[in-house]
Write a protein that holds these residues in place. Structure first.
Motif, PDB file in Angstrom:
ATOM      1  N   PHE A 152       0.836  -1.201   0.000  1.00  0.00           N
ATOM      2  CA  PHE A 152       0.000   0.000   0.000  1.00  0.00           C
ATOM      3  C   PHE A 152       0.872   1.253   0.000  1.00  0.00           C
ATOM      4  CE2 PHE A 152      -2.867   3.026   2.254  1.00  0.00           C
ATOM      5  CZ  PHE A 152      -3.867   3.035   1.302  1.00  0.00           C
ATOM      6  N   TRP A 158      -4.115 -11.948 -17.373  1.00  0.00           N
ATOM      7  CA  TRP A 158      -4.336 -11.720 -15.946  1.00  0.00           C
ATOM      8  C   TRP A 158      -5.016 -12.938 -15.319  1.00  0.00           C
ATOM      9  CZ3 TRP A 158      -8.622 -11.599 -12.772  1.00  0.00           C
ATOM     10  CH2 TRP A 158      -8.365 -11.172 -11.455  1.00  0.00           C
ATOM     11  N   ILE A 159      -6.010 -13.481 -16.023  1.00  0.00           N
ATOM     12  CA  ILE A 159      -6.733 -14.635 -15.490  1.00  0.00           C
ATOM     13  C   ILE A 159      -5.754 -15.793 -15.297  1.00  0.00           C
ATOM     14  CG2 ILE A 159      -8.468 -16.381 -16.028  1.00  0.00           C
ATOM     15  CD1 ILE A 159     -10.051 -14.197 -17.425  1.00  0.00           C
ATOM     16  N   GLU A 172      -3.519 -15.277 -12.354  1.00  0.00           N
ATOM     17  CA  GLU A 172      -4.307 -15.575 -11.148  1.00  0.00           C
ATOM     18  C   GLU A 172      -4.403 -17.096 -10.981  1.00  0.00           C
ATOM     19  OE1 GLU A 172      -6.002 -13.136  -9.056  1.00  0.00           O
ATOM     20  OE2 GLU A 172      -6.219 -14.899  -7.776  1.00  0.00           O
ATOM     21  N   LEU A 210      -3.595 -19.732  -7.882  1.00  0.00           N
ATOM     22  CA  LEU A 210      -4.530 -20.695  -7.324  1.00  0.00           C
ATOM     23  C   LEU A 210      -3.969 -22.110  -7.379  1.00  0.00           C
ATOM     24  CD1 LEU A 210      -7.758 -19.180  -8.877  1.00  0.00           C
ATOM     25  CD2 LEU A 210      -6.843 -18.890  -6.570  1.00  0.00           C
ATOM     26  N   ILE A 213      -2.909 -14.348  -0.083  1.00  0.00           N
ATOM     27  CA  ILE A 213      -3.461 -13.021   0.220  1.00  0.00           C
ATOM     28  C   ILE A 213      -2.656 -11.940  -0.494  1.00  0.00           C
ATOM     29  CG2 ILE A 213      -3.858 -11.347   2.048  1.00  0.00           C
ATOM     30  CD1 ILE A 213      -5.796 -13.604   2.123  1.00  0.00           C
ATOM     31  N   LEU A 234      -4.959  -7.906  -7.959  1.00  0.00           N
ATOM     32  CA  LEU A 234      -6.098  -7.005  -8.123  1.00  0.00           C
ATOM     33  C   LEU A 234      -5.624  -5.609  -8.497  1.00  0.00           C
ATOM     34  CD1 LEU A 234      -8.514  -8.135  -5.290  1.00  0.00           C
ATOM     35  CD2 LEU A 234      -8.901  -8.242  -7.752  1.00  0.00           C
ATOM     36  N   PHE A 278      -6.605  -3.709 -11.906  1.00  0.00           N
ATOM     37  CA  PHE A 278      -7.083  -2.325 -11.992  1.00  0.00           C
ATOM     38  C   PHE A 278      -6.235  -1.549 -12.995  1.00  0.00           C
ATOM     39  CE2 PHE A 278      -7.243   2.065 -10.310  1.00  0.00           C
ATOM     40  CZ  PHE A 278      -8.582   2.298 -10.548  1.00  0.00           C
ATOM     41  N   LEU A 282      -7.046  -2.513 -16.470  1.00  0.00           N
ATOM     42  CA  LEU A 282      -8.286  -1.884 -16.925  1.00  0.00           C
ATOM     43  C   LEU A 282      -8.047  -0.448 -17.362  1.00  0.00           C
ATOM     44  CD1 LEU A 282     -10.939  -3.142 -14.360  1.00  0.00           C
ATOM     45  CD2 LEU A 282     -10.723  -3.760 -16.768  1.00  0.00           C
ATOM     46  N   LEU A 294     -13.095   4.840  -6.070  1.00  0.00           N
ATOM     47  CA  LEU A 294     -11.666   4.841  -5.741  1.00  0.00           C
ATOM     48  C   LEU A 294     -11.470   4.812  -4.234  1.00  0.00           C
ATOM     49  CD1 LEU A 294      -9.490   4.829  -7.810  1.00  0.00           C
ATOM     50  CD2 LEU A 294      -9.210   7.278  -7.517  1.00  0.00           C
ATOM     51  N   MET A 313     -12.006   1.447  -2.979  1.00  0.00           N
ATOM     52  CA  MET A 313     -10.844   0.591  -3.230  1.00  0.00           C
ATOM     53  C   MET A 313      -9.782   0.762  -2.158  1.00  0.00           C
ATOM     54  SD  MET A 313     -10.204   0.950  -7.282  1.00  0.00           S
ATOM     55  CE  MET A 313      -8.464   0.707  -7.122  1.00  0.00           C
ATOM     56  N   PHE A 314      -9.423   2.005  -1.945  1.00  0.00           N
ATOM     57  CA  PHE A 314      -8.363   2.258  -0.970  1.00  0.00           C
ATOM     58  C   PHE A 314      -8.792   1.842   0.426  1.00  0.00           C
ATOM     59  CE2 PHE A 314      -6.654   5.567  -4.029  1.00  0.00           C
ATOM     60  CZ  PHE A 314      -5.616   4.749  -4.426  1.00  0.00           C
ATOM     61  N   LEU A 371      -8.363  -1.776   0.858  1.00  0.00           N
ATOM     62  CA  LEU A 371      -6.953  -2.086   1.128  1.00  0.00           C
ATOM     63  C   LEU A 371      -6.620  -1.804   2.582  1.00  0.00           C
ATOM     64  CD1 LEU A 371      -4.706  -0.901  -1.819  1.00  0.00           C
ATOM     65  CD2 LEU A 371      -4.805  -3.141  -0.759  1.00  0.00           C
ATOM     66  N   GLN A 387      -9.941 -10.342   6.215  1.00  0.00           N
ATOM     67  CA  GLN A 387      -9.022 -10.053   5.104  1.00  0.00           C
ATOM     68  C   GLN A 387      -9.598 -10.557   3.794  1.00  0.00           C
ATOM     69  OE1 GLN A 387      -5.167 -11.582   6.165  1.00  0.00           O
ATOM     70  NE2 GLN A 387      -4.640  -9.641   7.128  1.00  0.00           N
ATOM     71  N   ILE A 388     -10.166 -11.768   3.864  1.00  0.00           N
ATOM     72  CA  ILE A 388     -10.758 -12.306   2.637  1.00  0.00           C
ATOM     73  C   ILE A 388     -11.880 -11.392   2.163  1.00  0.00           C
ATOM     74  CG2 ILE A 388     -12.158 -14.220   1.750  1.00  0.00           C
ATOM     75  CD1 ILE A 388      -9.332 -15.008   2.037  1.00  0.00           C
ATOM     76  N   ILE A 418     -10.510  -8.356   0.564  1.00  0.00           N
ATOM     77  CA  ILE A 418     -10.061  -8.554  -0.817  1.00  0.00           C
ATOM     78  C   ILE A 418     -11.253  -8.593  -1.758  1.00  0.00           C
ATOM     79  CG2 ILE A 418      -8.980 -10.226  -2.353  1.00  0.00           C
ATOM     80  CD1 ILE A 418      -7.065 -10.894  -0.098  1.00  0.00           C
ATOM     81  N   PHE A 474     -12.488  -5.225  -2.240  1.00  0.00           N
ATOM     82  CA  PHE A 474     -11.566  -4.514  -3.126  1.00  0.00           C
ATOM     83  C   PHE A 474     -11.916  -4.828  -4.573  1.00  0.00           C
ATOM     84  CE2 PHE A 474      -6.867  -4.318  -4.518  1.00  0.00           C
ATOM     85  CZ  PHE A 474      -7.002  -3.013  -4.908  1.00  0.00           C
ATOM     86  N   GLU A 475     -12.150  -6.085  -4.829  1.00  0.00           N
ATOM     87  CA  GLU A 475     -12.493  -6.522  -6.177  1.00  0.00           C
ATOM     88  C   GLU A 475     -13.799  -5.881  -6.611  1.00  0.00           C
ATOM     89  OE1 GLU A 475     -14.811  -9.152  -7.066  1.00  0.00           O
ATOM     90  OE2 GLU A 475     -14.122  -9.432  -9.128  1.00  0.00           O
ATOM     91  N   ILE A 516     -13.277  -2.385  -7.633  1.00  0.00           N
ATOM     92  CA  ILE A 516     -12.672  -2.262  -8.959  1.00  0.00           C
ATOM     93  C   ILE A 516     -13.731  -2.439 -10.042  1.00  0.00           C
ATOM     94  CG2 ILE A 516     -11.053  -3.338 -10.556  1.00  0.00           C
ATOM     95  CD1 ILE A 516      -9.274  -3.983  -8.222  1.00  0.00           C
ATOM     96  N   PHE A 563     -15.823   0.547 -10.326  1.00  0.00           N
ATOM     97  CA  PHE A 563     -15.065   1.608 -10.993  1.00  0.00           C
ATOM     98  C   PHE A 563     -15.066   1.364 -12.497  1.00  0.00           C
ATOM     99  CE2 PHE A 563     -11.382   3.608 -12.755  1.00  0.00           C
ATOM    100  CZ  PHE A 563     -11.294   4.803 -12.057  1.00  0.00           C
ATOM    101  N   ALA A 564     -14.804   0.091 -12.855  1.00  0.00           N
ATOM    102  CA  ALA A 564     -14.726  -0.239 -14.279  1.00  0.00           C
ATOM    103  C   ALA A 564     -16.063   0.038 -14.961  1.00  0.00           C
ATOM    104  CB  ALA A 564     -14.339  -1.701 -14.449  1.00  0.00           C
ATOM    105  N   ILE A 576     -13.195 -14.187 -15.376  1.00  0.00           N
ATOM    106  CA  ILE A 576     -12.803 -13.530 -14.134  1.00  0.00           C
ATOM    107  C   ILE A 576     -13.642 -14.056 -12.981  1.00  0.00           C
ATOM    108  CG2 ILE A 576     -12.727 -11.314 -12.939  1.00  0.00           C
ATOM    109  CD1 ILE A 576     -12.317 -10.054 -15.749  1.00  0.00           C
ATOM    110  N   ASP A 632     -12.535 -17.470 -11.995  1.00  0.00           N
ATOM    111  CA  ASP A 632     -11.320 -17.303 -11.196  1.00  0.00           C
ATOM    112  C   ASP A 632     -11.664 -16.957  -9.756  1.00  0.00           C
ATOM    113  OD1 ASP A 632      -8.953 -17.857 -12.331  1.00  0.00           O
ATOM    114  OD2 ASP A 632      -8.245 -15.779 -12.386  1.00  0.00           O
ATOM    115  N   TRP A 650     -10.973 -18.983  -6.438  1.00  0.00           N
ATOM    116  CA  TRP A 650     -10.234 -18.300  -5.389  1.00  0.00           C
ATOM    117  C   TRP A 650     -10.968 -18.374  -4.060  1.00  0.00           C
ATOM    118  CZ3 TRP A 650     -10.843 -14.178  -2.075  1.00  0.00           C
ATOM    119  CH2 TRP A 650      -9.665 -13.700  -1.482  1.00  0.00           C
TER     120      TRP A 650
END
Lengths: 682, 480, 311, 215
Positions: A671, B129-130, B133, B137, B160, B167, B171, B174, D131, D134-135, D138, D150-151, D154, D157-158, D161, D164-165, D180, D183, D187
């Motif tokens: 970060f 990217w996939i 990732e 995994l 983690i 990620l 971003f 993208l 944004l 996102m931060f 994090l 934490q999971i 994450i 966070f995804e 994103i 945002f996209a 994605i 994935d 995950w």
């Protein structure tokens, strides 16, 4: 001769050593065969090397060619063998020849213990690498050869790998030489930065493009980098460990030749490539030489390990060579090229001489160790009766290294002295005093070296055996004696024929641009009298020898046949004050040097431990045993290298805190890196 | 057709692993898949060498750098597959693992290698990217393979930290699509398309995007300070997997940033990205070197050495010119040699059952060939001539001395410190007396052949680079 | 013919005159101590007597022990050819260099020390150790004091060094005197006189030179004693001719030569007297105080050299 | 859907992130995540409505299944099985956390990142908020010691994103989106398996109890 001063001649040379290396590896299952193969090829290679080098020196035809590589135009396998290179090829080959002859017999005691094939491989590669080092003319190629030389010699140092001390010595050796190489790399990179090339010839031609401050930096970098290999104090700490650890014929090569490759590059860079140079370079080299020669011999005095003692003498002699080189540099800065040439000749001559007598000493020490299985001089004694020829060869070496006439060491030291003496007369104040100090250092060095070799020879060969091992000692094998004998003869011949050699050395010096048209300050008269410094001093080796032998014969003859014919010689006991004289009453090597050590205790920082055990603890009158241990603390270790090591270790431990084990912290690094990067760019 | 064949063969092998319980068959299919991939990769790289790039369907895209990394994956993958067979047999014999785990191992390894192939050959940044990732995994369970708490910990951190990194990379990726938003209808964005549409790219956004991509993908490539997972994961995984992780995966992640770098450079000029590369490179070198000095675990040591080498490669690309050429060469050498080192370390681990340097002494006596391999590989990787890494290091430094002398100085210092540290540990391991109860002798010839082949290949490449590879390297270096 | 004759005299005078020199010192010392003392020719008689005596050689001794006396004696004679005695025009450019003379004498020291160690006697060993300590430290002063003269005269040839008049160059007077001070200390050290060594002692704790030759007897002892007398003479000659170059013959003219010989004899006798006075009036120094003295000698010479070419 | 509604959805997403920062209960976190995911699905659905591409509907459904149904299901089962009611503590206390949240939000809105949020000038405010989310996610991962948090961090966070996209008009082709999503699903499975394994090995989901590996 022209037919071999071309690239084929060089390839044949390298091919012979490569064949020796690979062949002995292939034959590794058969110890004897492998040993003979390696020995024969290295002998053949050395002979060819001598022939090749002499041809180049005599004809003066440079061998110069380059093999381009696909990798990059910066890196080509470029060779340039001028007379200076040829001189070093000559020295390498000369010592390699006798070391190889010696090795054939010497290696036998490794049979069945270690792989002889591996020894042959690294031995031949080592010699080949040294030849490459002195003939490479591309910086990168040079570095490759240089590192191969270091690594192969490392493996030779740790060859006797069951001895933990050897492993440690090898470790120190390789890291020191690696650190030294980093300095060299940096200096070459600076060349590249300003001249755009790693090629020595291009660098030389464009040396004017290099700013003075950078030149100064290059000087210091090169002095440290090559000085580490040469063993200049205080970068010498690896040397007394590494040289003794290797098998003796390798020690001879390392001490006799390998360390000179550092000097070769100092000559090449300072006198060949970067001329003209500021005066302080020469003065620094002189100072380094003075310190190295004095401290080298002082540390040698404190040693009772015979090979370490010899190793310290290598430091001393490197110092003497640097005195010659330093005066050459200083004179050239002062615009006195003739005197500079004199200094260079002195340095070159001492390089040759030191190679001869130091390898002789290492080989004879090796013979002694081979018979007694210890390097500790305190356990020798009386070997002159068991190994008379080895003793004689060692004596010759000892006299040569102590600069006693008419052996070769005297004449190169004489030339060095003359160039320093002439330096005292220069009008530059700082130079004058530097020369005075350097001459003083050399004078004391001579005296101390003499004392040291009285100690070494006396403790090893004279008086009674101090351990039972000695009594089993036998004279060494023929090949060993042949090699030592030949070197002893050379040591004598180079002394007597110094008048013949000097013109050769002068022609080598003249090959450097700085001296191409310099009037000479060294001349040799028809009766072989060498005159140095424009009539300042002169000496004749044959005349000295003649007078000495004549007087000796007259005296012996007179005493033996004219004066006393009727008297008898009785063999008796040494006077023992009425007690039984035992070897324990003889002076020890440590005891011999003790007074000098105590006199120089400010420099050497000796530690004396006394332990006394009493028969009766209440009445302390009759000690049972009394032990005195005289140790020399490692000043450089404790004041330079240990703090450095500790500092870096502390830094390392601090750095480890980054890896704290906490994942949250790890993520915060990412970060923070992100935030800093984002806000730094925008 | 080469690329689908590669992927299919690995998938088939994985399927065999899932469905069959016959050990020999699983092993054979895995090796066969790697062998097929090896041959096909050479065919692909020959094509790339002759024509510059290879785009069989629009789905795939292999440029020179991709072809080089493909070759690396193929070589190391084959060696690792062969080595794994014997390695796992020995572990089974020691009672460390059972058949279930072996099957799991081969399935995951096949998937892992397949994912890496896909990552370097995929035509779309998103597919890339996939697949990257996917490498995370598939390797997570390989890292926790031995099921010990420390292995779990390593795998968790790996998962983690890399997820976060990827990620961020996602971003960033993208953001690179922004200039394409005006081009309606293009469903599939390829690398070429990105490179072709830099004209409308806002420089500031390009910079931001590059920062995200850099931090993101380089988390996976293990550059300081995003490297923290790497020593844990690489040291806890089974040795052959460590070889793949250190030798191959890092490069795969690394070159992704380079691809984006080209696009960014087209927008904002080269100096922007170069500064980043130089900065991260030199920090990685310094930190890794310092930590190695007091390292106590030889597998972690090798992991840190990977960080250092990634730093060198980064530095090389950062300096550009001959530095980039050397960096690519360095990448190849490093991949081969680091795999050799990890594989030999695996053999040492089998013999000594400990990864502590202090517990391992006298390797030369106990495992003569492996010991020599390890020692040689050490000399190779620390840049000792005549091995190739010396040249690449010199070239990289000389590329940098003109513009960044201070960086070169730090880099040189790091190299010396690293050599000292590494050498200290290698000396401690190689020489000395073998501990009680350790019998001398190599376990099996198949534990020696794969690392030997790798180091032989690297040594050969030190003296001569085959024409097609040279063309590839030059082709790739021309872009940086 | 004349030159041959002169050269023969030069060759022979060192071994022939040196015992006399030792005798004179002994006689003076005796007189100073209010003793009659032996005649000044007593050393000749001693040597003669020893030459005809039987010998005992230790069974531990090697050939070094047996040949050392010959080598040492030869070395002193050879060194004697390189120094000016009465004629400076005999420019011996072959072995007359200051370094040649010094290192030739070193050959003697080297073998003397080895011979001391050879028999395995405890005395011999520490004698050698002390001898080498002193001579190592004296080397700097010795070379530098002669170097001062060499720099003044522009050549390291000792004959030429004695050819320049003492006051020929006025400003070289001070350096020469300083250098002489240094040289004199070295002279005492090298020849084993007070305060460095007591030539007459056989006390275990103090002897240096005597300790090394303790095992010798008969003709070898004679040569040893003779060689040490030679050395004393050589040093005395150097001191008198290089630092006080008066009266020395500058050309092959008979009168000059005779004058040269006479002045030389007078200078030597004066030197012998000085040494005798010194030895009678001074105590021997403790061994570890000697280095200070030798360092003083070196420093005096460094100052002297520094003053030769004042800037 | 109107821009107001979108703003509302984004506000919900942002608030759930903040809530994730503050909640002490694991179940609260899971619920917050489901709400957040639902909002994302609605946003995606909106873009389907706008473009009318059927494939997008498919992606939306997939997202719904994975994020709104499966993920919370996994988490709830994990919580039930191991009885993990309360989340492991944070490094910062609540007031400090709030300050940090404010700082991060301010940072995301800072002028420095202006080019990023001006990609689609109309959605300027929305992008800024995404944004920040996102931060903040994090920041959540850094601040939380619990593995589950934490999971979820994450995942959130995804989500940010993705949102945002969507607002920046950077959607990918549906096939890639499906990839994605696949994935992500894998995950999720792996992460859940790991969490239960960690619980078995370490007796808690406190990541700070993992301290075997350090130098």
């Amino acid at each position: 001769m022209d037919t071999i001063t071309n690239q084929t001649g060089l390839f044949v040379l390298l091919l012979l050593f490569s064949a020796g290396a690979l062949g002995s590896l292939v034959l590794r299952k058969h110890d004897a065969l492998s040993n003979e193969w390696s020995g024969l090829f290295s002998i053949a290679g050395s002979l060819w090397g001598l022939f090749f080098a002499l041809s180049v020196i005599i004809t003066g035809h440079d061998v110069s060619f380059a093999v381009e590589t696909a990798f990059s135009p910066l890196f080509s396998l470029a060779f340039h063998i001028d007379r200076l290179s040829a001189f070093f090829i000559f020295v390498v080959s000369l010592i390699a020849l006798f070391s190889s002859v010696y090795g054939i017999g010497y290696v036998k005691h490794f049979y069945k213990t270690y792989s002889i094939g591996v020894l042959g491989l690294f031995y031949n590669l080592f010699i080949a690498a040294m030849l490459l080092v002195v003939s490479a003319s591309n910086g990168i190629f040079f570095l490759i050869a240089w590192e191969i030389m270091s690594v192969t010699s490392y493996f030779l140092v740790v060859y006797d790998r069951n001895d933990e001390g050897n492993i440690k010595a090898g470790f120190l050796y390789l890291i020191m030489t690696h650190a030294g190489t980093a300095f060299i790399i940096l200096s070459f990179l600076l060349f590249y930065k300003y001249t755009g090339s790693f090629d020595f010839e291009t660098v030389r031609a464009n040396a004017a493009l290099i700013p003075l401050t950078v030149k100064n930096a290059v000087f210091l970098l090169a002095l440290i980098g090559f000085g580490t290999k040469a063993g200049i104090v205080p970068f010498h700490i690896w040397l007394p460990g590494a040289h003794p650890a290797a098998p003796s014929h390798v020690s001879a090569l390392m001490s006799g030749v390998m360390i000179k490759t550092g000097i070769y590059m100092l000559i090449r860079i300072f006198l060949g490539m970067l001329q003209p140079v500021p005066i302080w370079w020469g003065l620094t080299v002189l100072a380094a030489g003075s310190v190295s020669s004095l401290l080298g011999v002082l540390y040698a005095l404190t040693e009772h390990d015979i090979k370490r003692l010899l190793a310290y003498h290598s430091i001393e002699n490197i110092g003497i060579i640097l005195l010659g080189l330093g005066s050459a540099l200083t004179f050239s800065s002062l615009g006195m090229p003739s005197l500079a040439l004199l200094g260079l000749i002195a340095a070159l001559f001492h390089i040759l001489n030191h190679a001869v007598f130091k390898s002789l000493l290492f080989l004879s020490a090796g013979s002694v160790i081979n018979e007694t299985h210890t390097r500790n001089m305190e356990e020798y004694g009386g070997l002159i009766r068991f190994m008379p020829q080895t003793a004689f060869f060692f004596l010759v070496g000892a006299m040569a290294i102590s600069a006693l006439p008419p052996f070769n060491g005297f004449f190169s030291e004489w030339l060095t002295f003359q160039s320093l003496f002439k330096g005292i007369a220069v009008p530059d104040f700082s130079a004058k005093w530097m020369f005075i100090l350097a001459a003083g250092a050399l004078a004391f060095t001579g005296g101390l070296a003499l004392a040291c070799f009285v100690k070494a020879f006396g403790a090893t060969f004279l008086a009674r055996p101090r351990s039972p091992e000695v009594a089993h000692a036998k004279e060494s094998r023929l090949t060993l004696r042949a090699a030592m004998g030949a070197l002893a003869a050379l040591s004598f011949l180079f002394g007597i024929c110094s008048g013949y050699l000097i013109p050769f050395l002068e022609s080598i010096g003249r090959d450097l641009d700085a001296f191409r048209n310099t009037p000479s300050f060294v001349s040799v008269s028809p009766e072989q009298s060498i005159t140095a410094g424009g009539g300042f001093a002169s000496v004749s080796a044959p005349a000295f020898l003649f007078i000495f032998i004549a007087v000796f014969i007259i005296v012996s003859f007179t005493v033996k046949y004219l004066i006393n014919r009727s008297q008898r010689v009785k063999i008796g006991e040494t006077w023992d004050c009425g007690t039984d004289l035992t070897p324990r009453m003889e002076i020890t090597a440590t005891g011999f040097a003790r007074s000098i050590i105590l006199i120089f205790k400010g420099v050497l920082k000796p530690s004396i431990q006394k332990e006394i055990e009493y028969n009766d603890s209440r009445s302390r009158y009759l000690p049972k045993t009394r032990t005195v241990i005289l140790g020399i603390s490692d000043v450089y270790g404790s004041y330079v290298y240990k703090p450095l090591r500790e500092m870096i270790t502390r830094l390392s431990l601090r750095t480890k805190d980054i890896q704290s084990g906490n994942i949250n912290v790890y993520i915060s690094y990412i970060f923070i890196a992100l935030v800093i990067a984002l806000f730094w760019v925008l | 057709m080469e690329l689908p064949i590669i992927l299919t063969s690995f998938l088939v092998s994985a399927l065999i692993g899932i469905s069959v319980r016959h050990r020999r068959l699983i092993e054979a299919s895995s090796i066969a898949a790697s062998a097929v991939a090896f041959v096909e990769s050479i065919l692909v790289s020959l094509k790339v060498a002759s024509s510059g790039s290879y785009v069989p369907f629009s789905f795939f895209y292999v440029d020179s750098l991709g072809a080089i990394v493909m070759l690396i994956i193929a070589c190391v993958g084959l060696a690792v597959a062969v080595y794994s067979v014997e390695y796992l047999r020995q572990e089974t014999a020691k009672g460390i693992i059972g058949l279930t785990r072996v099957r799991q191992y081969f399935v995951l390894m096949d998937l892992f290698i397949a994912a890496m192939f896909l990552a370097v050959t995929a035509g779309s940044p998103i597919v890339t990217w996939i697949s990257i990732e996917a490498t995370t995994l598939s390797t997570a369970f390989l890292i926790s393979f031995y099921n010990k708490p420390s292995a779990m910990e390593a795998a968790w951190k790996y998962l983690i930290i890399n997820s976060i990194g990827l990620l961020l990379g996602f971003f960033g990726t993208l953001l690179y699509f922004i200039p394409l938003t005006s081009l309606q209808g293009s469903g599939f964005v390829s690398w070429q398309l990105l490179a072709a549409n830099t004209a409308h790219f806002d420089p500031l956004i390009a910079k931001i995007a590059f920062v995200f991509v850099l931090i993101g993908y380089w988390t996976k490539a293990g550059l300081v300070p995003m490297h923290t997972w790497l020593p844990d994961a690489h040291s806890k995984a089974p040795a052959p997997i460590s070889a793949l992780l250190s030798g191959v995966l890092l490069n795969v992640a690394f070159i992704m940033v380079l691809r984006f770098k080209n696009i960014t450079d087209a927008v904002v000029g080269v100096s922007f990205s170069r500064n980043f590369l130089i900065l991260f490179g030199v920090i990685s070198m310094l930190v890794a070197a310092l930590i190695i000095l007091t390292q106590t675990n030889y597998k972690r040591l090798l992991a840190y050495s990977s960080i250092e080498n990634m730093g060198i490669v980064s530095l090389g690309f950062g300096f550009g010119g001959i530095g980039a050429f050397a960096a690519i060469l360095h990448m190849i050498y490093h991949a081969l040699i680091k795999s050799t080192l990890f594989l030999s370390a695996g053999t040492v681990l089998l013999k000594y059952s400990s990864t502590k340097i202090a517990r391992v002494t006298g390797v030369l006596a106990a495992l003569t060939v492996t010991g020599i391999l390890f020692l040689t590989a050490f000399l190779f990787i620390t840049g000792t001539p005549p091995f190739g890494i010396f040249l690449t290091k010199i070239f990289i430094l000389s590329a940098g001395i003109k513009t960044h002398p201070a960086v070169v100085l730090v880099a040189l210092f790091s190299m010396v410190v690293l050599f000292v540290g590494f050498f200290k540990h290698v000396t401690a391991m190689s020489f000395g007396k073998t501990p009680e109860g350790i019998k001398a002798g190599e376990g099996s010839v198949w534990l020696v052949v794969p690392p030997l082949a790798l180091i032989a290949a690297a040594s050969y490449l030190s003296f001569h680079v085959p024409g097609f590879l040279f063309a590839l390297i030059n082709g790739a270096a021309a872009h940086y | 013919m004349k030159m041959t004759l002169l050269w023969t005299i030069q060759f022979l005078s060192v071994p022939v005159i040196s015992p006399l020199c030792a005798g004179i010192i002994k006689k003076f010392k005796a007189l100073l101590q209010n003793r009659q003392g032996p005649g000044i020719f007593q050393p000749y008689r001693d040597i003669g007597k020893l030459l005809y005596k039987d010998e005992v050689i230790s069974r531990d001794a090697s050939w070094i022990f047996r040949y050392a006396p010959y080598i040492i004696f030869t070395a002193t004679v050879v060194a004697g050819t390189g120094i000016p005695l009465f004629a400076s025009f005999l420019k011996n450019t072959l072995t007359g260099d200051l370094l040649v003379v010094i290192y030739t004498l070193s050959i003697g020291t080297f073998f003397l020390a080895l011979a001391g160690m050879d028999t395995g006697s405890a005395f011999g060993g520490f004698g050698s150790s002390r001898e080498m300590t002193v001579s190592a430290l004296a080397e700097g002063g010795l070379i530098f004091s002669l170097l001062t003269v060499a720099l003044v005269s522009g050549t390291t040839n000792l004959f030429a060094g004695s050819g320049t008049g003492m006051f020929a160059i006025g400003r070289s007077f001070l350096p020469r005197i300083l250098a002489f001070g240094g040289f004199f200390i070295v002279l005492l050290a090298e020849t084993g006189r007070f305060p460095f060594d007591n030539p007459a002692t056989h006390l275990e704790l103090t002897m240096i030179h005597e300790a090394m030759i303790l095992e010798y007897s008969g003709k070898r002892l004679a040569l040893m004693e003779w060689a040490s007398a030679n050395k004393l003479f050589i040093f005395a000659a150097m001191a008198s001719n290089l630092f006080f170059p008066w009266g020395i013959a500058q050309g092959p003219d008979t009168a000059a030569i005779i004058f040269g010989i006479t002045t030389f004899a007078i200078k030597i006798i004066i030197f012998c007297m000085v040494i005798a006075v010194l030895e009678s009036s001074m105590a021997k120094f403790r061994f570890f105080r000697l280095p200070d003295l030798l360092i003083i000698s070196f420093i005096l010479n460094v100052i002297a050299i520094g003053m030769v070419y004042p800037l | 859907m109107s821009i107001m509604a979108l703003r509302l959805l984004l506000g919900i997403i942002f608030l759930t992130v903040v809530f994730l920062h503050l909640t002490k209960k694991n179940s609260g976190a899971v619920i917050a995540y489901s709400v957040q995911s639902l909002a994302i699905v609605l946003v995606l659905f909106n873009s389907f409505l706008e473009t009318g591409r059927v494939s997008l509907l498919f992606v939306t459904l997939l997202a719904f299944v994975v994020k709104v149904i499966l993920a919370p299901l996994f988490f709830v089962r994990l919580i039930k099985k191991n009885g993990l009611r309360f989340s492991v503590s944070t490094y910062l206390n609540i007031p400090l956390t709030l300050i940090i949240i404010a700082a991060i939000t301010a940072m995301a809105h800072s002028q420095k990142l202006a080019p990023l949020v001006n990609i689609v000038p109309a959605n300027h405010a929305l992008l800024s908020l995404a944004l920040s989310a996102m931060f903040l996610s994090l920041g959540l991962i850094i601040n939380r010691k619990g593995a589950l948090s934490q999971i979820i961090g994450i995942l959130s966070f995804e989500n940010s994103i993705i949102v945002f996209a969507v607002f920046a008009g950077l959607e990918q082709s549906p096939a890639l989106q499906a990839g994605i999503m696949f994935d992500l699903f894998v995950w999720l499975v792996i992460a859940t398996v790991f969490m239960s394994m960690i619980y078995r090995h370490f007796g808690s989901l406190d990541v700070t109890s993992m301290r075997h590996l350090k130098d």
